[in-house]
Design a protein around this motif. Structure first.
Motif, mmCIF file in Angstrom:
data_model
loop_
_atom_site.group_PDB
_atom_site.id
_atom_site.type_symbol
_atom_site.label_atom_id
_atom_site.label_comp_id
_atom_site.label_asym_id
_atom_site.label_seq_id
_atom_site.Cartn_x
_atom_site.Cartn_y
_atom_site.Cartn_z
ATOM 1 N N ALA A 188 -0.061 -9.122 -3.040
ATOM 2 C CA ALA A 188 1.329 -8.988 -2.607
ATOM 3 C C ALA A 188 1.492 -7.730 -1.779
ATOM 4 C CB ALA A 188 2.267 -8.939 -3.817
ATOM 5 N N CYS A 189 2.507 -7.747 -0.926
ATOM 6 C CA CYS A 189 2.930 -6.548 -0.218
ATOM 7 C C CYS A 189 4.443 -6.533 -0.281
ATOM 8 C CB CYS A 189 2.431 -6.542 1.233
ATOM 9 S SG CYS A 189 3.035 -7.912 2.241
ATOM 10 N N ALA A 190 5.076 -5.473 0.213
ATOM 11 C CA ALA A 190 6.529 -5.381 0.099
ATOM 12 C C ALA A 190 7.154 -4.803 1.354
ATOM 13 C CB ALA A 190 6.912 -4.531 -1.114
ATOM 14 N N VAL A 191 8.295 -5.381 1.724
ATOM 15 C CA VAL A 191 9.151 -4.836 2.778
ATOM 16 C C VAL A 191 10.351 -4.248 2.059
ATOM 17 C CG1 VAL A 191 10.547 -5.352 4.810
ATOM 18 C CG2 VAL A 191 8.365 -6.548 4.457
ATOM 19 N N ILE A 192 10.506 -2.934 2.130
ATOM 20 C CA ILE A 192 11.468 -2.230 1.280
ATOM 21 C C ILE A 192 12.503 -1.490 2.127
ATOM 22 C CG2 ILE A 192 11.706 -0.376 -0.419
ATOM 23 C CD1 ILE A 192 8.876 -1.041 -1.356
ATOM 24 N N ASP A 193 13.771 -1.665 1.749
ATOM 25 C CA ASP A 193 14.848 -0.918 2.395
ATOM 26 C C ASP A 193 14.820 0.528 1.919
ATOM 27 O OD1 ASP A 193 17.191 -0.400 3.854
ATOM 28 O OD2 ASP A 193 18.433 -0.789 2.091
ATOM 29 N N LEU A 194 15.037 1.456 2.815
ATOM 30 C CA LEU A 194 15.007 2.863 2.438
ATOM 31 C C LEU A 194 16.235 3.257 1.615
ATOM 32 C CD1 LEU A 194 13.665 5.653 2.653
ATOM 33 C CD2 LEU A 194 14.996 6.012 4.739
ATOM 34 N N GLN A 195 17.439 2.848 2.084
ATOM 35 C CA GLN A 195 18.668 3.249 1.395
ATOM 36 C C GLN A 195 19.093 2.174 0.403
ATOM 37 O OE1 GLN A 195 18.577 3.387 4.901
ATOM 38 N NE2 GLN A 195 18.324 5.594 5.101
ATOM 39 N N TYR B 114 4.963 -17.236 6.154
ATOM 40 C CA TYR B 114 4.733 -16.261 5.094
ATOM 41 C C TYR B 114 5.456 -16.712 3.834
ATOM 42 C CZ TYR B 114 2.672 -12.893 8.340
ATOM 43 O OH TYR B 114 1.854 -12.273 9.257
ATOM 44 N N HIS B 115 4.824 -16.493 2.698
ATOM 45 C CA HIS B 115 5.463 -16.772 1.409
ATOM 46 C C HIS B 115 6.232 -15.529 0.984
ATOM 47 C CE1 HIS B 115 5.545 -16.950 -3.078
ATOM 48 N NE2 HIS B 115 6.027 -18.139 -2.782
ATOM 49 N N THR B 116 7.529 -15.680 0.712
ATOM 50 C CA THR B 116 8.358 -14.517 0.402
ATOM 51 C C THR B 116 9.043 -14.650 -0.959
ATOM 52 O OG1 THR B 116 10.331 -15.445 1.476
ATOM 53 C CG2 THR B 116 8.838 -14.119 2.848
ATOM 54 N N SER B 117 9.359 -13.484 -1.527
ATOM 55 C CA SER B 117 10.232 -13.398 -2.703
ATOM 56 C C SER B 117 11.240 -12.293 -2.416
ATOM 57 C CB SER B 117 9.435 -13.041 -3.963
ATOM 58 O OG SER B 117 8.616 -14.114 -4.367
ATOM 59 N N PHE C 286 -6.573 -6.752 -3.383
ATOM 60 C CA PHE C 286 -6.654 -7.690 -4.507
ATOM 61 C C PHE C 286 -8.092 -8.128 -4.749
ATOM 62 C CE2 PHE C 286 -6.301 -11.914 -6.500
ATOM 63 C CZ PHE C 286 -5.534 -11.562 -7.611
ATOM 64 N N ALA C 287 -8.842 -8.317 -3.666
ATOM 65 C CA ALA C 287 -10.257 -8.695 -3.806
ATOM 66 C C ALA C 287 -11.031 -7.580 -4.504
ATOM 67 C CB ALA C 287 -10.865 -8.991 -2.440
ATOM 68 N N ALA D 182 -3.132 -20.586 -1.999
ATOM 69 C CA ALA D 182 -2.623 -19.951 -3.214
ATOM 70 C C ALA D 182 -2.883 -18.462 -3.220
ATOM 71 C CB ALA D 182 -3.253 -20.606 -4.441
ATOM 72 N N MET D 183 -3.895 -18.023 -2.446
ATOM 73 C CA MET D 183 -4.230 -16.609 -2.435
ATOM 74 C C MET D 183 -3.568 -15.872 -1.282
ATOM 75 S SD MET D 183 -5.856 -16.150 -5.114
ATOM 76 C CE MET D 183 -6.383 -14.459 -4.844
ATOM 77 N N GLN D 184 -2.712 -16.546 -0.526
ATOM 78 C CA GLN D 184 -1.990 -15.840 0.528
ATOM 79 C C GLN D 184 -1.044 -14.838 -0.117
ATOM 80 O OE1 GLN D 184 0.249 -18.337 3.137
ATOM 81 N NE2 GLN D 184 1.304 -16.634 4.141
ATOM 82 N N PRO D 185 -1.016 -13.615 0.359
ATOM 83 C CA PRO D 185 -0.141 -12.611 -0.260
ATOM 84 C C PRO D 185 1.329 -13.006 -0.191
ATOM 85 C CG PRO D 185 -1.757 -11.564 1.176
ATOM 86 C CD PRO D 185 -1.849 -13.039 1.436
#
Length: 207
Positions: free
Chosen positions: A52-59, A30-33, A126-127, A3-6
């Motif tokens: 959480a972390c994020a993979v973000i598109d630049l454009q 990996y758990h993704t949204s 988070f910790a 449950a604590m996996q990002p």
């Protein structure tokens, strides 16, 4: 799944890219949204409720990846993807704390390594946030006088010296000190000093 996996949040206005990244990361457990815009991401994600972390598109329209990174202000680790490599954007993103800046189409292994690092950072962040939140709750139990006593104690003064500074007797300081340690759930001076340091409670300067 722990449950604590990002959660890895994928923010990209291209549906096919979002789904492809989610499938690839999901295949590696990996758990993704997924989110189709920066605004959708900001409106939906609780940045303090879970790692959480994020993979973000630049454009992206309206708010691009750099603007989103600036809005997040290092609250979560970020990996930026771009279809058009740009040295200026890459430098800006990395200086602002991005885990990596990768060009599309990204190689799976490069992205996986970056996401692994981002998840490690997310877990650590988070910790730390959780620890600080719990410490804050404990510190809030203290009365104003107990906070004064704590500040003097962690400055290195003995009970008798604290009593002199506060215009009271040593016995009273001992009682306050006992209450402080009880409320903060510690049993030693070094533990008190660590809490004061983590909470940014500055040492008292003697006149």
């Amino acid at each position: 799944m722990n449950a604590m996996q990002p959660t890895v949040c994928i923010v990209d206005d291209d549906d096919s890219v979002r789904r492809a990244l989610a499938r690839m990361l999901g295949a590696h457990r990996y758990h993704t949204s997924i989110f189709d815009s920066a605004r959708h991401f900001l409106d939906e994600v609780d940045l303090d409720g879970a790692p959480a972390c994020a993979v973000i598109d630049l454009q992206m329209p309206e708010m691009d990846g750099i603007a989103l990174q600036q809005t997040l202000s290092q609250r979560i680790p970020i990996v930026i993807l771009t279809g058009h490599a740009d040295v200026t954007n890459a430098v800006q993103a990395m200086q602002a704390g991005a885990v990596d800046f990768l060009e599309k189409p990204v190689q799976d292994q490069l992205l996986l390594r970056a996401v692994e690092r981002a998840c490690e950072r997310a877990t650590e962040q988070f910790a730390r946030k959780t620890e600080l939140r719990l410490l804050k709750q404990k510190v809030e139990r203290l009365t104003p006088r107990e906070r004064e006593v704590l500040a003097w104690i962690v400055s290195g003064l003995r009970n008798k010296q604290v009593a002199s500074e506060l215009g009271t007797v040593e016995k009273t300081i001992k009682v306050h000190r006992a209450h402080v340690m009880q409320k903060l759930e510690v049993d030693s001076l070094p533990a008190l000093v660590r809490i004061a340091d983590k909470m940014g409670m500055g040492l008292v300067a003697r006149a």
